[in-house]
Design a protein around this motif. Structure first.
Motif, PDB file in Angstrom:
ATOM      1  N   ALA A   1      38.369  40.173  46.527  1.00 28.17           N
ATOM      2  CA  ALA A   1      37.590  40.339  47.763  1.00 28.17           C
ATOM      3  C   ALA A   1      37.290  41.804  48.052  1.00 28.17           C
ATOM      4  O   ALA A   1      36.207  42.153  48.536  1.00 28.17           O
ATOM      5  N   LYS A   2      38.248  42.685  47.716  1.00 26.66           N
ATOM      6  CA  LYS A   2      38.035  44.118  47.944  1.00 26.66           C
ATOM      7  C   LYS A   2      37.059  44.717  46.936  1.00 26.66           C
ATOM      8  O   LYS A   2      36.371  45.702  47.234  1.00 26.66           O
ATOM      9  N   LYS A   3      36.986  44.141  45.739  1.00 25.78           N
ATOM     10  CA  LYS A   3      36.069  44.641  44.710  1.00 25.78           C
ATOM     11  C   LYS A   3      34.629  44.196  44.948  1.00 25.78           C
ATOM     12  O   LYS A   3      33.688  44.887  44.534  1.00 25.78           O
TER      13      LYS A   3
ATOM     14  N   GLY B   1      26.141  42.687  36.380  1.00 25.20           N
ATOM     15  CA  GLY B   1      27.091  42.639  35.276  1.00 25.20           C
ATOM     16  C   GLY B   1      28.488  43.053  35.691  1.00 25.20           C
ATOM     17  O   GLY B   1      29.483  42.460  35.246  1.00 25.20           O
ATOM     18  N   ASP B   2      28.582  44.050  36.566  1.00 27.40           N
ATOM     19  CA  ASP B   2      29.897  44.499  37.038  1.00 27.40           C
ATOM     20  C   ASP B   2      30.561  43.435  37.913  1.00 27.40           C
ATOM     21  O   ASP B   2      31.780  43.238  37.856  1.00 27.40           O
ATOM     22  N   LEU B   3      29.753  42.760  38.719  1.00 28.77           N
ATOM     23  CA  LEU B   3      30.287  41.680  39.562  1.00 28.77           C
ATOM     24  C   LEU B   3      30.775  40.523  38.695  1.00 28.77           C
ATOM     25  O   LEU B   3      31.824  39.925  38.962  1.00 28.77           O
ATOM     26  N   LEU B   4      30.029  40.217  37.634  1.00 29.40           N
ATOM     27  CA  LEU B   4      30.445  39.162  36.710  1.00 29.40           C
ATOM     28  C   LEU B   4      31.767  39.503  36.037  1.00 29.40           C
ATOM     29  O   LEU B   4      32.624  38.629  35.858  1.00 29.40           O
ATOM     30  N   LEU B   5      31.959  40.770  35.675  1.00 32.12           N
ATOM     31  CA  LEU B   5      33.217  41.189  35.043  1.00 32.12           C
ATOM     32  C   LEU B   5      34.397  41.030  36.002  1.00 32.12           C
ATOM     33  O   LEU B   5      35.471  40.553  35.614  1.00 32.12           O
TER      34      LEU B   5
ATOM     35  N   THR C   1      39.132  34.982  37.699  1.00 36.73           N
ATOM     36  CA  THR C   1      39.318  33.615  37.207  1.00 36.73           C
ATOM     37  C   THR C   1      40.410  33.570  36.154  1.00 36.73           C
ATOM     38  O   THR C   1      41.217  32.631  36.111  1.00 36.73           O
ATOM     39  N   LYS C   2      40.473  34.583  35.308  1.00 36.08           N
ATOM     40  CA  LYS C   2      41.542  34.655  34.305  1.00 36.08           C
ATOM     41  C   LYS C   2      42.912  34.731  34.979  1.00 36.08           C
ATOM     42  O   LYS C   2      43.878  34.104  34.520  1.00 36.08           O
TER      43      LYS C   2
END
Length: 322
Positions: free
Chosen positions: A170-172, A180-184, A190-191
């Protein structure tokens, strides 16, 4: 017997419909104004009724066929139909999310128009993606806080590892300047949730691989495709094409289905895939468990609310119930 037309059925809002079907080794047909599926038993054929007015999606698996008359009735009732492999995965038509969607010129236009007002602006599109991810985190916290079955298996939302994973994500979320950064960041979270679920269910050697073939991976695949069905229904009803994604759009044409399904996957599908794998239940029982939880936690309602909120944000839409 009098014919029953779909237009005679009591209308149930799509967001309130309770049924999602996966069928295999059967024939779907229209008979006496109803949609049925026929199964071949040893000594007789058996017919089972499908309550189409209260159904969102039908997924046709191995050994199925459907008649033109049945498709006509399903389309009139606004039911999406998709052909899948065994167990509900994969959805055929290559790697795309493709559904046979009812043809209706009476769906709303205002949500699509509202979506288009922000979609061509990369910054606004990223902002909507961030809002979806924040909603995803909030939904996990809400469901894991109140679901007694999850608590029985050790999923307490105030546990340190869960709080660190959700709070950290949530902070990120506000900071990425590229999708792409949000997907990472999303993939890393999720991991973490996979690890949390594996620890609580004793499946410590788990690694996410859709082709692995173990129960946890199979159940994740299956539950995710059920979530895709709900997402596709949401977008069809609101009149928003699948190609106008906010996160997955550069890799898959049907990506908005993935974006919307992500709203509820981690909250419901992820923990129950591990719990059901631990208990070694059948695929059919897992499916019933997931569908029950989708209904219990009003997942379809939540999807509608989130997509409508983003479509209405910069557009004058009255947000009527659907």
């Amino acid at each position: 017997m009098d014919q029953l037309n779909p237009s005679d059925l009591k209308a149930i809002l799509h967001s309130k419909r309770a049924n999602l079907y996966y069928l295999e080794h059967c024939r779907v047909m229209q008979k006496d104004g109803r949609v049925l599926y026929l199964t071949e038993a040893k000594n007789e054929n058996q017919y089972w009724n499908i309550p189409i007015a209260n159904t969102t999606v039908i997924m046709l698996g191995t050994g199925t066929s459907i008649t033109q008359a049945a498709m006509r009735m399903l389309a009139s009732a606004g039911v999406l139909v998709g052909f899948t492999g065994g167990g509900g995965t994969p959805l055929f038509m290559g790697c795309e999310i493709e559904w046979m969607t009812p043809q209706s010129e009476y769906r709303p236009t205002e949500y699509m128009q509202g979506w288009m007002q922000f979609w061509f602006d990369e910054e606004k599109r990223l902002e909507v993606a961030k809002q979806f991810q924040l909603a995803r985190v909030q939904f996990i916290e809400k469901i894991w806080a109140k679901d007694r079955d999850l608590k029985d298996h050790g999923f307490y939302v105030d546990d340190l590892d869960i709080q660190q994973a959700l709070d950290g994500f949530a902070k990120k979320i506000p900071h990425p300047t590229k999708v792409g950064d949000l997907l990472l960041a999303e993939a890393a979270t999720t991991k973490q949730l996979y690890k949390i679920a594996a620890t609580r269910t004793g499946l410590k050697d788990f690694s996410r691989n859709p082709e692995q073939g173990d129960l946890a991976n199979d159940f994740l695949n299956h539950g995710n495709y059920l979530a895709y069905g709900l997402a596709a229904t949401t977008l069809w009803v609101l009149g928003i094409p699948h190609g106008f994604a906010v996160m997955h759009g550069k890799t898959r044409r049907g990506a908005l289905v993935f974006d919307v399904a992500d709203l509820i996957k981690d909250a419901v599908v992820l923990p129950y895939a591990f719990i059901c794998a631990k208990e070694k239940i059948t695929e059919q029982d897992f499916r019933q468990q997931i569908l029950q939880k989708f209904t219990e936690h009003k997942c379809l309602d939540f999807m509608f609310d989130q997509v409508k909120a983003q479509a209405c944000k910069n557009h004058d839409v009255d947000g009527e119930a659907l």
